[in-house]
Every structure is written in structure tokens, then in C-alpha cells.
Design an enzyme around this catalytic site. Structure first.
Site, PDB file in Angstrom:
ATOM      1  N   SER A 256      -9.915   5.390  11.594  1.00 25.40           N
ATOM      2  CA  SER A 256     -10.645   6.153  12.622  1.00 25.40           C
ATOM      3  C   SER A 256     -10.524   5.473  13.985  1.00 25.40           C
ATOM      4  O   SER A 256     -10.443   6.145  15.022  1.00 25.40           O
ATOM      5  CB  SER A 256     -12.128   6.274  12.238  1.00 25.40           C
TER       6      SER A 256
ATOM      7  N   TRP B 241       0.809  -1.221   0.000  1.00 23.96           N
ATOM      8  CA  TRP B 241       0.000   0.000   0.000  1.00 23.96           C
ATOM      9  C   TRP B 241       0.842   1.271   0.000  1.00 23.96           C
ATOM     10  O   TRP B 241       0.647   2.138   0.858  1.00 23.96           O
ATOM     11  CB  TRP B 241      -0.937   0.010   1.215  1.00 23.96           C
TER      12      TRP B 241
ATOM     13  N   GLU C 266      -3.162   6.473   6.969  1.00 17.13           N
ATOM     14  CA  GLU C 266      -2.451   7.212   8.035  1.00 17.13           C
ATOM     15  C   GLU C 266      -3.121   7.005   9.396  1.00 17.13           C
ATOM     16  O   GLU C 266      -3.185   7.913  10.228  1.00 17.13           O
ATOM     17  CB  GLU C 266      -2.293   8.679   7.660  1.00 17.13           C
TER      18      GLU C 266
HETATM   19  C1  LIG Z   1      -5.225   3.808  -0.880  1.00 19.61           C
HETATM   20  C2  LIG Z   1      -4.298   3.536   0.247  1.00 19.61           C
HETATM   21  C3  LIG Z   1      -3.084   4.202   0.287  1.00 19.61           C
HETATM   22  C4  LIG Z   1      -2.174   3.932   1.318  1.00 19.61           C
HETATM   23  N1  LIG Z   1      -0.966   4.569   1.326  1.00 19.61           N
HETATM   24  C5  LIG Z   1      -0.021   4.213   2.234  1.00 19.61           C
HETATM   25  C6  LIG Z   1       1.301   4.734   2.164  1.00 19.61           C
HETATM   26  O1  LIG Z   1       1.615   5.568   1.322  1.00 19.61           O
HETATM   27  N2  LIG Z   1       2.221   4.265   3.040  1.00 19.61           N
HETATM   28  C7  LIG Z   1       1.925   3.342   3.991  1.00 19.61           C
HETATM   29  O2  LIG Z   1       2.809   2.955   4.760  1.00 19.61           O
HETATM   30  N3  LIG Z   1       0.661   2.829   4.103  1.00 19.61           N
HETATM   31  C8  LIG Z   1      -0.308   3.244   3.241  1.00 19.61           C
HETATM   32  N4  LIG Z   1      -1.579   2.710   3.310  1.00 19.61           N
HETATM   33  C9  LIG Z   1      -1.876   1.724   4.348  1.00 19.61           C
HETATM   34  C10 LIG Z   1      -2.827   2.249   5.420  1.00 19.61           C
HETATM   35  O3  LIG Z   1      -2.176   3.138   6.258  1.00 19.61           O
HETATM   36  C11 LIG Z   1      -3.396   1.015   6.144  1.00 19.61           C
HETATM   37  O4  LIG Z   1      -4.296   0.390   5.232  1.00 19.61           O
HETATM   38  C12 LIG Z   1      -4.108   1.386   7.420  1.00 19.61           C
HETATM   39  O5  LIG Z   1      -3.195   1.843   8.393  1.00 19.61           O
HETATM   40  C13 LIG Z   1      -4.908   0.210   8.006  1.00 19.61           C
HETATM   41  O6  LIG Z   1      -4.149  -0.957   8.013  1.00 19.61           O
HETATM   42  P1  LIG Z   1      -4.777  -2.299   7.387  1.00 19.61           P
HETATM   43  O7  LIG Z   1      -5.272  -1.974   6.040  1.00 19.61           O
HETATM   44  O8  LIG Z   1      -3.744  -3.374   7.509  1.00 19.61           O
HETATM   45  O9  LIG Z   1      -6.015  -2.625   8.286  1.00 19.61           O
HETATM   46  P2  LIG Z   1      -5.991  -3.479   9.665  1.00 19.61           P
HETATM   47  O10 LIG Z   1      -4.920  -2.953  10.547  1.00 19.61           O
HETATM   48  O11 LIG Z   1      -5.992  -4.926   9.331  1.00 19.61           O
HETATM   49  O12 LIG Z   1      -7.395  -3.068  10.290  1.00 19.61           O
HETATM   50  C14 LIG Z   1      -8.617  -3.724   9.944  1.00 19.61           C
HETATM   51  C15 LIG Z   1      -9.728  -3.135  10.806  1.00 19.61           C
HETATM   52  O13 LIG Z   1      -9.439  -3.403  12.200  1.00 19.61           O
HETATM   53  C16 LIG Z   1      -9.432  -2.174  12.926  1.00 19.61           C
HETATM   54  N5  LIG Z   1      -8.454  -2.246  14.006  1.00 19.61           N
HETATM   55  C17 LIG Z   1      -7.154  -2.638  13.936  1.00 19.61           C
HETATM   56  N6  LIG Z   1      -6.581  -2.555  15.147  1.00 19.61           N
HETATM   57  C18 LIG Z   1      -7.533  -2.097  16.000  1.00 19.61           C
HETATM   58  C19 LIG Z   1      -7.564  -1.792  17.385  1.00 19.61           C
HETATM   59  N7  LIG Z   1      -6.486  -1.926  18.156  1.00 19.61           N
HETATM   60  N8  LIG Z   1      -8.723  -1.369  17.936  1.00 19.61           N
HETATM   61  C20 LIG Z   1      -9.840  -1.222  17.159  1.00 19.61           C
HETATM   62  N9  LIG Z   1      -9.880  -1.491  15.849  1.00 19.61           N
HETATM   63  C21 LIG Z   1      -8.734  -1.909  15.269  1.00 19.61           C
HETATM   64  C22 LIG Z   1      -9.055  -1.106  11.905  1.00 19.61           C
HETATM   65  O14 LIG Z   1      -9.449   0.171  12.323  1.00 19.61           O
HETATM   66  C23 LIG Z   1      -9.826  -1.610  10.683  1.00 19.61           C
HETATM   67  O15 LIG Z   1     -11.167  -1.222  10.788  1.00 19.61           O
HETATM   68  C24 LIG Z   1      -2.508   3.003   2.337  1.00 19.61           C
HETATM   69  C25 LIG Z   1      -3.755   2.352   2.286  1.00 19.61           C
HETATM   70  C26 LIG Z   1      -4.632   2.606   1.260  1.00 19.61           C
HETATM   71  C27 LIG Z   1      -5.939   1.878   1.241  1.00 19.61           C
END
Ligand SMILES: Cc1cc2nc3c(=O)[nH]c(=O)nc-3n(C[C@H](O)[C@H](O)[C@H](O)COP(=O)(O)OP(=O)(O)OC[C@H]3O[C@@H](n4cnc5c(N)ncnc54)[C@H](O)[C@@H]3O)c2cc1C
Length: 385
Positions: free
Chosen positions: A372, A158, A369
């Protein structure tokens, strides 16, 4: 909090608005549909000084404050959220990180071309198994003392602008046994061998900004490319994200404003039951709540920008106002874009009208980043500590 805009603020806002409406808005729907990276207009953003707004002029930037950055980013995102994503990553996640944590040699080599828009930057923290919990990363950086180089191996996920970036602020494990204290930060030059973009993500929104995996296979970089000390990468990542979240809040305000204005104008033209739908109280109340949330989001975003500039002088953190602005503005943008689609009725569901794109674009601001849920964790930690 003094919210009066100075002459300088108005100047950069108006310059950004003029560029965004004349050069970006006309192509926004097309590049979204084709998922085409807008190289030409990104280059123009560099020429106009929008790619390193807060970076001092001696390091290639425009030398303005965070509020100026926010004002410009709102205007760009209002025209096209993909441009907003590219601009915000380059400004807050890359240039700001190198400005704060880089050596003069690194600033000379990397910051000047990045902040002047001659080169483009990415930030790579996330991995497939490490999103909200980035400390769980596996990508490794092993020091080779013979050559004074690091050897990087692993898969990142990502990465915004990943397939097109020249330099990438990368986080990798230099000591797995230390958990998050074993993470270090590096500046990756994408021209060096051993790095290839993996899968390019087919996305719901911000489709003209390209997002990809990065595959590192025995990728070598000189040791002086390390950003900050060994083992302090996690702290650097979080500090950079504080700045980034103000950028995402601004992006969300821009998307929300575009959706609100489109819905307001449509409501004044669309007729049903022999009158414009803006006459119906149900529609009016939606518009009132949209406008109120939009302005509340704007104020929280301005506040975060002003606090950042204030505490920056003393080297302090602004984690709380940045997280509150990002949380509120992103949820407001999603809510406002949803109501905008509702006000457009069937037309809101059509690609012929802009609110369909704003609706898809708004969603990302609640995810990247820090989702929510993660913002709420950050805010809770801060207010309860
Ligand atoms: C279009 C796009 C661009 C991006 N660009 C970048 C980038 O340039 N650089 C980079 O490093 N990353 C980037 N990302 C990654 C982005 O920061 C992550 O997708 C994001 O931080 C969430 O991580 P995840 O997708 O692994 O979701 P997960 O961490 O698997 O989360 C899944 C769900 O569980 C919830 N959750 C997780 N932990 C908890 C908790 N402790 N308590 C309550 N709820 C929780 C989350 O809120 C979410 O609803 C990008 C993502 C997208 C979609």
C-alpha cells in the site's frame, strides 16, 4: 464511464460464479488447512478459459476484455483467494506480459499453452534483498555468444506458483553497472537444468497457492527466450505490474464480498439479548460501511479495467487507475474482513467459520504487487507530476 455489463460480461461472470460455487468453494477450507495446491480445479479453470481471458483466441486465450477478466476473478476469489492468486498471476503477470512484449515465436511456444491453461506460469521479480526496490536485484544473466545463450545465476524470492510453474517470466541483471537500466526479462522453462525451487514459504493466507524461492545455478536458456530488448526489463516489469494490480484489486473485491455476505447472513441469524444482532445499530452501521466500501472498491476496479481497455488501443499506460484500484480495494478488503470477524464474535476467531480465512487472505492484497505504501508513492508521483 459506462458501467452497464454486456450480455457477454454477464455470461462469463455467471459461468465463473457457477464453477466457483460448485467446484471451488466446497474445497476452499480444506486446501487452505492442508496448504495443498489445487491441481484439479486449476486444470478446470484452464478448460473453462479462465487462465488467459484477455488473450486473443489465436494465441490460446478467450479473447475477452479486461472487465470480463475482473468479473471472473472476483467470483473465483470470492470462493477461494488461493485460486484467485494462481489465476491472476497466470493471466495478468505472465500471459499479458508475453502478449504485449513477446515475439510471435515466443507466443507460439509459450503463450498458447499458458493461455489455454495447459501450462502454468509464474512471475519472478522479487529477491530477498529486493522487494519494494526491485532495481536492487542481484540475479545475473550473462550472454554466452558462443552458444547464443544466457547463463542465469542467483536467488529469487516469493514466487507465486514457483514450485509448480512450467514457465516463469524472470527479471535478471544483464549489466549490473547500469542499475535498473541493466535489467532484462526472460521466459524461463522450468524443465531445463540448473533451476530448483528453494524454500517453500509457510504462509498466513492464500495457503493453497504455493510460493517459493527459485535457485538458479548456471541455468542456460536460448537467447531467443529473452522478452523484449536487453536493458528494458525494468520497464517491462512495471508495465506488467499495472495489469497485475487490476487483478489484485479484483481478488480483493472477491474476498471482501465473501466476508461481507457471511457477516450479513450471520447477523440476521445470531441472537443475543432476545433478538438477532442485526437489530443492533452498532452492527447495522458496520454492515452499511462494509457494503459501501465494497461497492466503492468494485467501481474503482471496474474503472481501472475500462481505462486499461481504452488506452490499450493506443499503447498508453493506466498506472494511476490501476494503483488506486489496488490500494483502495486491498485496504477495503482488510477492513471489511476485520469487521466480519468482529460481527461473528468468538466464532469469527474459529476455523469452523469462513471469515477467519477471509481475514488471513485479505492481508496479502495489501502486500504483493507493491505494498500500500508503494501504491501511494506511485499515485503521488502521478498526481503531482
Ligand atoms: C504470498 C506472497 C506472494 C508473492 N508473490 C510474488 C510473485 O509471484 N512474484 C514476485 O516477484 N514477488 C512476489 N511477492 C513479493 C512481494 O511483491 C513483495 O513481498 C512486496 O513487493 C514487498 O517487498 P518486501 O516483502 O521485500 O518488503 P519491503 O520492501 O522490505 O518493505 C517492508 C516495509 O517497508 C515499506 N516500504 C518500503 N519502501 C518504502 C518506501 N519507499 N516508502 C514507504 N514505505 C516503504 C513497505 O511498504 C513495507 O511496509 C510475493 C509476496 C508474498 C508475501
Amino acid at each position: 464511464m459506462d458501467l452497464r455489463l454486456t450480455e457477454e460480461h454477464r455470461l462469463i461472470r455467471d459461468m465463473a460464479r457457477d464453477f466457483a460455487q460448485k467446484e471451488v468453494a466446497p474445497i476452499a477450507a480444506e486446501i487452505d488447512e492442508e496448504a495443498r495446491f489445487p491441481s484439479e480445479t486449476v486444470k478446470r479453470m484452464g478448460e473453462l478459459g479462465f487462465m488467459g481471458i484477455e488473450i486473443p483466441e489465436e494465441w490460446g486465450g478467450t479473447g475477452m476484455d479486461t472487465l470480463s477478466y475482473v468479473l471472473a476473478l472476483i467470483e473465483i476469489s470470492k470462493a477461494c483467494a488461493s485460486h484467485g492468486a494462481i489465476m491472476s498471476v497466470n493471466n495478468s503477470l505472465v500471459c499479458h506480459g508475453i502478449e504485449v512484449f513477446g515475439t510471435d515465436r515466443q507466443k507460439e511456444e509459450f503463450l498458447i499453452p499458458l493461455a489455454s491453461g495447459k501450462k502454468l506460469g509464474s512471475y519472478s521479480l522479487t529477491e530477498p534483498q529486493a522487494g519494494s526496490d526491485p532495481a536492487n536485484m542481484r540475479c545475473s544473466a550473462e550472454y554466452d555468444p558462443g552458444k547464443d545463450e544466457y547463463v542465469i545465476n542467483g536467488l529469487k524470492a516469493w514466487v507465486t506458483s514457483g514450485p509448480v510453474a512450467d514457465y516463469i517470466v524472470l527479471f535478471a541483471m544483464t549489466d549490473k553497472s547500469q542499475g535498473h537500466r541493466g535489467i532484462s526479462a526472460f521466459i524461463v522453462d522450468t524443465k531445463l537444468p540448473g533451476l530448483s525451487p528453494g524454500k517453500v514459504e509457510p504462509k498466513l493466507g492464500i495457503r493453497a497457492s504455493h510460493t517459493s524461492e527459485l535457485v538458479f545455478e548456471d541455468y542456460r536458456l536460448p537467447a531467443w527466450y529473452r522478452l523484449g530488448g536487453e536493458g528494458v526489463g525494468f520497464k517491462i516489469a512495471l508495465a506488467i505490474l499495472d495489469a497485475g494490480r487490476i487483478g489484485i484489486a479484483a481478488q480483493a473485491v472477491g474476498i471482501a464480498e465473501a466476508a461481507y455476505e457471511a457477516a450479513r447472513d450471520y447477523a440476521k441469524e445470531r441472537e443475543q439479548f432476545g433478538q438477532v444482532i442485526a437489530n443492533f445499530q452498532g452492527i447495522r452501521w458496520m454492515l452499511v460501511d462494509m457494503k459501501t466500501r465494497l461497492e466503492a472498491a468494485r467501481l474503482l476496479t471496474y474503472q481501472a479495467a475500462l481505462v486499461k481497455d481504452e488506452v490499450k488501443k493506443s499503447g498508453g499506460r493506466y498506472t494511476l487507475p490501476a494503483a488506486m484500484a489496488k490500494l483502495y480495494a486491498s485496504e477495503a478488503a482488510m477492513w471489511i474482513a476485520t469487521k466480519a470477524v468482529q460481527i461473528f464474535g468468538g466464532n469469527g476467531y474459529s476455523k469452523e467459520y469462513p471469515v477467519e480465512r477471509h481475514f488471513r487472505d485479505a492481508k496479502i492484497t495489501e502486500i504483493y504487487e507493491g505494498t500500500s505504501e508503494i501504491q501511494r508513492l506511485v499515485i503521488a508521483r502521478s498526481i503531482l507530476s
